[in-house]
Structures are given as C-alpha cells and as structure tokens.
Design an enzyme around this catalytic site. Structure first.
Site, mmCIF file in Angstrom:
data_model
loop_
_atom_site.group_PDB
_atom_site.id
_atom_site.type_symbol
_atom_site.label_atom_id
_atom_site.label_comp_id
_atom_site.label_asym_id
_atom_site.label_seq_id
_atom_site.Cartn_x
_atom_site.Cartn_y
_atom_site.Cartn_z
ATOM 1 N N ASP A 75 1.093 -0.886 -0.353
ATOM 2 C CA ASP A 75 0.030 -0.231 -0.023
ATOM 3 C C ASP A 75 1.169 1.386 0.809
ATOM 4 O O ASP A 75 2.459 1.474 1.330
ATOM 5 C CB ASP A 75 -0.899 -0.282 1.045
ATOM 6 C CG ASP A 75 -2.002 0.876 1.045
ATOM 7 O OD1 ASP A 75 -2.542 1.426 0.416
ATOM 8 O OD2 ASP A 75 -1.623 2.266 2.355
ATOM 9 N N GLU A 95 1.972 0.023 -5.159
ATOM 10 C CA GLU A 95 1.384 0.800 -5.350
ATOM 11 C C GLU A 95 1.817 2.091 -5.655
ATOM 12 O O GLU A 95 2.675 2.770 -4.520
ATOM 13 C CB GLU A 95 -0.101 1.350 -4.167
ATOM 14 C CG GLU A 95 -1.178 2.326 -4.781
ATOM 15 C CD GLU A 95 -1.620 3.129 -3.659
ATOM 16 O OE1 GLU A 95 -3.121 3.061 -3.589
ATOM 17 O OE2 GLU A 95 -1.738 2.595 -2.101
#
Ligand SMILES: *[C@@H]1O[C@H](CO)[C@@H](O)[C@H](O)[C@H]1NC(C)=O
Ligand SMILES: *[C@@H]1O[C@H](CO)[C@@H](O)[C@H](O)[C@H]1NC(C)=O
Ligand SMILES: *[C@@H]1O[C@H](CO)[C@@H](O)[C@H](O)[C@H]1NC(C)=O
Ligand SMILES: *[C@@H]1O[C@H](CO)[C@@H](O)[C@H](O)[C@H]1NC(C)=O
Ligand SMILES: *[C@@H]1O[C@H](CO)[C@@H](O)[C@H](O)[C@H]1NC(C)=O
Ligand SMILES: *[C@@H]1O[C@H](CO)[C@@H](O)[C@H](O)[C@H]1NC(C)=O
Ligand SMILES: *[C@@H]1O[C@H](CO)[C@@H](O)[C@H](O)[C@H]1NC(C)=O
Ligand SMILES: *[C@@H]1O[C@H](CO)[C@@H](O)[C@H](O)[C@H]1NC(C)=O
Ligand SMILES: *[C@@H]1O[C@H](CO)[C@@H](O)[C@H](O)[C@H]1NC(C)=O
Ligand SMILES: *[C@@H]1O[C@H](CO)[C@@H](O)[C@H](O)[C@H]1NC(C)=O
Ligand SMILES: *[C@@H]1O[C@H](CO)[C@@H](O)[C@H](O)[C@H]1NC(C)=O
Ligand SMILES: *[C@@H]1O[C@H](CO)[C@@H](O)[C@H](O)[C@H]1NC(C)=O
Length: 545
Positions: free
Chosen positions: A232, A256
């Site tokens: 993330d 990400e």
C-alpha cells in the site's frame, strides 16, 4: 494442464512446508500467468453467509476470512488463479469522524492478527484452502504509516507507545501535512490524510526501521505461506526501502504507485525499485475511452507503457479497485462494461478484478465503492460474471497450451477512434480481440481483423461462431450492440468446456447500418473529459482510508 501441475506442486509443498521455504516465494514470472481477484475482507462474505442485515459503509459490515473460505467457489468458478486480501494485522478500534477501520489500513500492531476478520488459525486455513485449489494468496501490507484516531488538532496527539513494534516517536518522521503532491521529499516524509485519523509516517530511510520491517514481512510470509504481497502507498515511502523490503519478503510484490505519468511510474522498474505495480498508466485512459475519449488514447498509453517501462507483463491491469469510483458510477451501459472487462482480462500483464465489478456495482468514491458483495446474492448468472469466467478460462487454456502467451507482448492490429484490436500470444495459442466504445446502441457492421493464417478454423468465443481465416489470415467480426469480440483457434478450445458447440459465423442482425466511425470531437465529448478530470482529482483525498 498447467493448472493441474501447479496444484500438484502445491500439494508437494504442503508436505515439505515444515522443512523448507522453497515452495513459497512465487516469482514474477509465475504471477504473470495468474489472474487476481481482489477481496475486501469486511465486504466479501460473513462467516454464516448471511446477506440480510443492512450495513453502514463507513462501519464494519462483518465479513471474515471464514466467510471468504465458504465462498471460494464463487471466485474459482470465475476462473481466477489468485486472490488478494485486505491487510491482516490489528487496527485502531475507535469510531472516528471518518468511520472505523473496516478496511484494514489503519494498523497499530503488526504482530497481532485483525480479530474482526478471524483468528490466526482462520487465516492459516484460508491460506491452505486457497492453495488446495491451486490458487495463490496475495496479502495487502501497509508500510508507510501507523494510525491513531484524533479530533483534528494539529499536530496530531499520537501515543506511539501503543504501536508494535514501532513503539517510539524516534521511528517516525516529525509531523507535517502532505501538501505538495509533486515533491517526493514532501509526499514521502510528511503525513498523509490528517483528518479524523492521523497516519504517523514511518521513517523508512532509517536502517532500524528497514531491519524491523524486513524481519516482520519475512515472518508474515513464512507463517501464513503467502505467495505475493501488495504494498500500500509504495510511492510514499523512501525509494531505497522498497527493494530491501521486497527482497526480505521473498515473494512477488505489486507496489501501489499512483500516477498516470509514464516516467513517474516506469522509473520504479527501470531503477530496480519494484517489479510489479498496478497499471495506473492504462487505468486512466481505460476509463476515459468509455467517457467520451477516442480509443486511440488507450493504445497510445499502452504503447507508451511498453516503451517506457521495463516490463508491462508484470503490471496488474485493472479498471476498478477499492480506491477509485466503480466503472459503472459514470457509465451504466453493460456493453461498455463488457469491453472494459475484456481489456482487463486480455491485456498484457496480470488481470486484476476488484470484487463487485463482475456484478456491475456502481458505487462512487470511498466508501460507496465498497458495497458488500452479498447484496448481489453471489449471482453467477450476472453478465459480467459470465464474461469474466469465459475469458479467464480462455486465458488459462492458452497459457496451458503454451506458457509463452503470458510473456509475449501484444501487438496492435487495428485502432481508430472507436476500436482497439490486439493480438497476443505465439502462433497456435494466440488470442485476437477487439474492444469498442460504441455502447449497446452501437451499429451493426462487419470488421475484418487479422492475426491468423489462411485456412485456420477460428472461434469467436463470446458467440461461439466459427469461421475460416481468409487468404490474409483475417476473420470477420460481426459487430453489433457494442459487444466486444474475442477470437481463438478452434483447436485450442478442445476439452475446455468453452464453445463445444459452434455455429457458422453470420451477422447477428442482417438489417445493417455500416457506420463504425462516427465523428468525434464535439463539445459534449470535450465537456465530458473536463468533468472526468475533475472527478479524478476529487478522488485523491480518499485514497488512504
Ligand atoms: C458487526 O458485529 C458487531 C459486533 O458483533 C455488531 O455490533 C454489529 O451490529 C455488526 N454489524 C453488522 C452490520 O452486522
Ligand atoms: C473526539 O471527540 C469526541 C467527542 O468529544 C470524543 O468522544 C472522542 O473520544 C474524541 N476522540 C479522540 C481520539 O480524541
Ligand atoms: C493539509 O493540507 C491540505 C492541503 O494539501 C489542507 O487542505 C489541509 O487543511 C491541511 N490539513 C491540516 C490538518 O493541516
Ligand atoms: C511468525 O511466527 C513466529 C514463530 O511463531 C513468531 O515469532 C513471529 O512473530 C511471527 N511473525 C509474524 C509477522 O506474525
Ligand atoms: C531496464 O531496462 C533498461 C534499458 O534496457 C536497463 O538499462 C535497465 O538495467 C533495466 N532495469 C532493470 C531493473 O531491469
Ligand atoms: C467513443 O469514442 C468516440 C470518438 O472519440 C467518442 O466520441 C465517444 O464519446 C466515445 N464513446 C464513449 C461511450 O465514451
Ligand atoms: C441473476 O442475474 C441474472 C442475470 O442478470 C438475472 O436474470 C437473475 O434474476 C439474477 N438472479 C437473482 C437471484 O437475482
Ligand atoms: C455463460 O452463459 C451462457 C448462457 O447462459 C452459458 O451457456 C455459458 O456456459 C456461460 N459461460 C460460462 C463460462 O459460465
Ligand atoms: C510456444 O511458443 C514459442 C514461441 O513463442 C515456440 O517457440 C514454442 O515452440 C511453443 N511451444 C509449444 C509447446 O507450442
Ligand atoms: C457482413 O457480411 C455478411 C456475409 O458474411 C453479409 O451478409 C452482410 O451483408 C455484411 N454486412 C455488412 C453490413 O456489410
Ligand atoms: C485484415 O485485418 C487488418 C486488421 O487486423 C486490417 O487492417 C486489414 O484491412 C484487413 N484486411 C482486409 C483485406 O480486410
Ligand atoms: C483438438 O482436437 C483436434 C481434433 O480432434 C486435434 O486435431 C487437435 O490436435 C486438438 N488440439 C489440441 C490443442 O489439443
């Protein structure tokens, strides 16, 4: 078949698991032939599979790992060969002005399991059940920040002592609010999202932090036999942290990096910081071409990514995830949704579908894009479920015939304002497909597409119509109602269960209106693109919850 031999390997692995870690650590090249179904655990299935109780989208809806285990058939019947799940560690318990931590991104204790989702034994059982089905397990991990509820007093009052293992302010950057989204110094070292929840920013350039993170992820991957991780907010940590962390994990990672700018994303690959990433470069144009833009924009982005990045084959193609509005939030037409899904499934890279896309959910920004899946009744007759299932089976089949399919780059056969036709895979197991943006009101016409050899018997797998390639190696796509078209050699479909009965190709509706290339560039289209840009900008604020 590759699927079968993979589960064979996994069975052997299960026996060896106590002795060796050789079975873990699925590599990029193993992942590139997979397809990923993204599960938001709180919203996928409850333990008792109840579908009744209403739930508020800012709060827990009470999905669990056990519920997920009980509904794995729903995912596997759609042909997926991997699942990605929400972060698994303990989060804050408070109900804040921006809701509770139902999503799993507000961690406080990296060594405790998130009890809302189940016990450590449940998570182990999930890993086991996924592997028994020959599927891979990808777990989302948070590395940029810990979380503390607060009431919007700045600087946020954070009790670092409750964090595990980073239980002291010395492991964190001093508070500042991210304000300059173009300056890495600012967006990597300041704190994201200081409203209702403070996201205390870990000092990921400190050697002690890197060491502790490496130890943690190595343990997590080993303890739960994890095959891959999603990282993330990877763009918001120190660059050098990423390869060190992924190396310790020992498995493939999708980091990400949220940007639509080719150089900004591709530098992560060319500098060796990350191998895999969700493909945000094609995500933006993939939406735009169904919202008033020319199909040529998608091809430009695709070719740009192929040229600018080292390896687009390990990027995850997607058109929805938990951070962005659903496709159907702006476009309700089913034919357009089918074209977008077809691109996700057959483009280069790893197809990635977020739960609910196959049910044509239409929630807008967070949390409305996080509808509980059970509201669909897990309907396997839904049109996009059927399409996804067909295309996954097709892709798995051609990969089993020749694994080169997954590591060959697709070629553009034809592109204009309304169409994009690609060919991917070696001769014998190639797939030729055409997507278009004309919607279900689209005209009826014939389109000639190549990619085969004269005399090949070719099946269009969404209508099961068969035809013979002409002297150019072309077949006719009988276009109508804006449907996508997908072609494969008839021989490749042996024993797949797909199109076991075929009919000779013919136009679906002989009453024709042959005008595929309607003029573009009117004021409405320009207005639509401006509105889209405004929407894209307004999502930014919701990305970190
Ligand atoms: C979820 O579980 C909690 C705790 O058991 C309960 O208070 C809450 O009502 C449940 N929420 C829903 C939507 O079922
Ligand atoms: C925020 O304020 C509310 C209302 O005064 C209070 O109930 C809550 O405990 C406070 N939360 C935090 C994290 O300070
Ligand atoms: C953080 O920065 C944003 C601008 O990026 C601003 O709108 C917001 O008020 C700031 N918040 C705090 C708590 O300083
Ligand atoms: C993994 O298991 C070992 C042995 O039980 C334990 O010491 C370690 O803390 C665990 N790591 C994680 C991340 O759960
Ligand atoms: C990426 O490709 C470039 C150009 O071919 C090459 O110089 C570089 O070493 C590659 N980087 C990695 C990490 O493979
Ligand atoms: C398809 O592309 C054309 C030409 O660029 C554009 O005018 C049209 O609005 C697009 N269709 C949709 C549904 O966005
Ligand atoms: C499932 O979806 C199909 C196709 O949209 C629809 O006809 C059917 O009524 C749905 N079934 C249920 C139980 O909702
Ligand atoms: C899709 O639906 C059609 C028509 O109901 C059915 O014949 C076909 O088997 C379904 N395909 C898959 C892969 O489930
Ligand atoms: C797979 O495709 C490659 C070309 O990319 C070819 O060299 C090889 O012979 C093919 N393998 C099989 C089993 O057809
Ligand atoms: C498409 O081709 C078929 C024959 O294959 C022909 O009957 C039909 O008229 C053609 N349609 C158009 C719009 O040209
Ligand atoms: C064959 O298909 C290609 C696209 O793949 C197209 O450009 C070409 O015009 C077609 N040939 C004929 C004779 O229609
Ligand atoms: C499919 O079946 C046909 C006819 O039985 C056979 O000639 C062909 O080799 C088979 N193809 C594959 C890929 O198994």
């Amino acid at each position: 078949m590759a699927r079968r031999s993979t589960s064979g390997n996994l069975a052997v692995c299960a026996v060896l698991l106590a002795l060796a870690s050789v079975c873990l650590g699925a590599t990029a090249s193993q992942w590139q032939s997979r397809s990923i179904y993204q599960v938001m655990v709180d919203r996928f299935a409850r333990t008792d599979l109840s579908t009744s109780a209403e739930c508020t989208l800012w709060e827990f809806c009470n999905g669990t790992w056990s519920g997920l285990i009980n509904e794995l058939d729903y995912i596997q019947d759609m042909g997926f060969t991997a699942i990605q799940i929400s972060p698994v560690v303990r989060n804050i318990e408070q109900d804040t002005s921006v809701g509770t931590a139902y999503h799993g991104y507000w961690m406080v204790d990296m060594y405790a399991i998130n009890e809302h989702f189940g016990t450590a034994a449940d998570l182990l059982r999930l890993s086991d059940e996924v592997h028994k089905r020959g599927m891979y397990l990808m777990v989302d991990v948070v590395v940029n920040n810990f979380a503390a509820a607060f009431n919007n007093t700045v600087p946020p009052p954070v009790d670092f002592s409750v964090f595990n293992p980073f239980d002291d302010a010395k492991y964190f950057h001093e508070y500042c609010n991210v304000t300059i989204w173009t300056d890495p110094q600012n967006y990597q070292n300041c704190w994201l999202y200081p409203y209702g929840v403070a996201l205390a920013d870990l000092d990921t350039d400190a050697p002690a932090v890197v060491d502790m993170m490496r130890t943690w992820v190595k343990g997590l991957v080993a303890n739960y036999s994890i095959d891959g991780i999603r990282i993330d907010a990877a763009k918001h940590v120190d660059d050098a942290f990423l390869p060190a962390f992924v190396d310790a994990a020992g498995v493939f990672a999708l980091g990400e990096v949220l940007t639509g700018v080719t150089e900004d994303m591709c530098r992560y690959q060319t500098l060796g910081l990350l191998t895999g990433m969700p493909n945000y470069l094609e995500y933006y144009p993939l939406n735009a071409v169904f919202n008033g833009h020319s199909m040529e924009d998608l091809n430009t982005a695709r070719v740009g990514a192929q040229t600018g990045c080292n390896d687009t084959l390990v990027l995850g193609t997607f058109v929805e995830n938990h951070d962005v509005p659903r496709f159907a939030a702006s476009v309700s037409d089913m034919a357009l949704a089918k074209n977008a899904m077809t691109y996700v499934m057959l483009n280069d890279g790893i197809p990635t579908v977020y739960q609910g896309q196959e049910q044509h959910f239409n929630g807008n920004g967070t949390p409305f894009n996080r509808e509980p899946l059970w509201k669909s009744g897990y309907n396997k007759s839904a049109p996009l479920y059927n399409l996804t299932s067909t295309l996954n089976k097709l892709r798995n089949t051609v990969i089993a015939l020749n694994s080169s399919y997954a590591n060959s780059l697709s070629d553009t056969l034809f592109v204009d304002v309304n169409h994009l036709c690609l060919r991917k895979g070696p001769d014998g197991s190639q797939i030729v497909f055409c997507i278009n943006n004309q919607s279900s009101g689209g005209p009826t016409y014939n389109l000639s597409v190549g990619g085969f050899t004269q005399g090949d018997s070719v099946v269009e797998v969404l209508t099961c119509m068969v035809s013979e390639a002409d002297f150019n190696g072309n077949v006719t796509a009988y276009m109508g109602q804006g449907e996508p078209k997908v072609f494969v050699l008839r021989d490749a479909l042996n024993k797949t269960g797909l199109c076991q009965t075929v009919t000779p190709a013919a136009p679906s509706n002989p009453a024709t209106s042959p005008n595929p290339n309607a003029a573009a560039g009117n004021l409405a289209a320009i207005w639509a693109s401006t509105a889209l840009l405004a929407t894209v900008l307004s999502w930014a604020v919701w990305l970190f919850v």
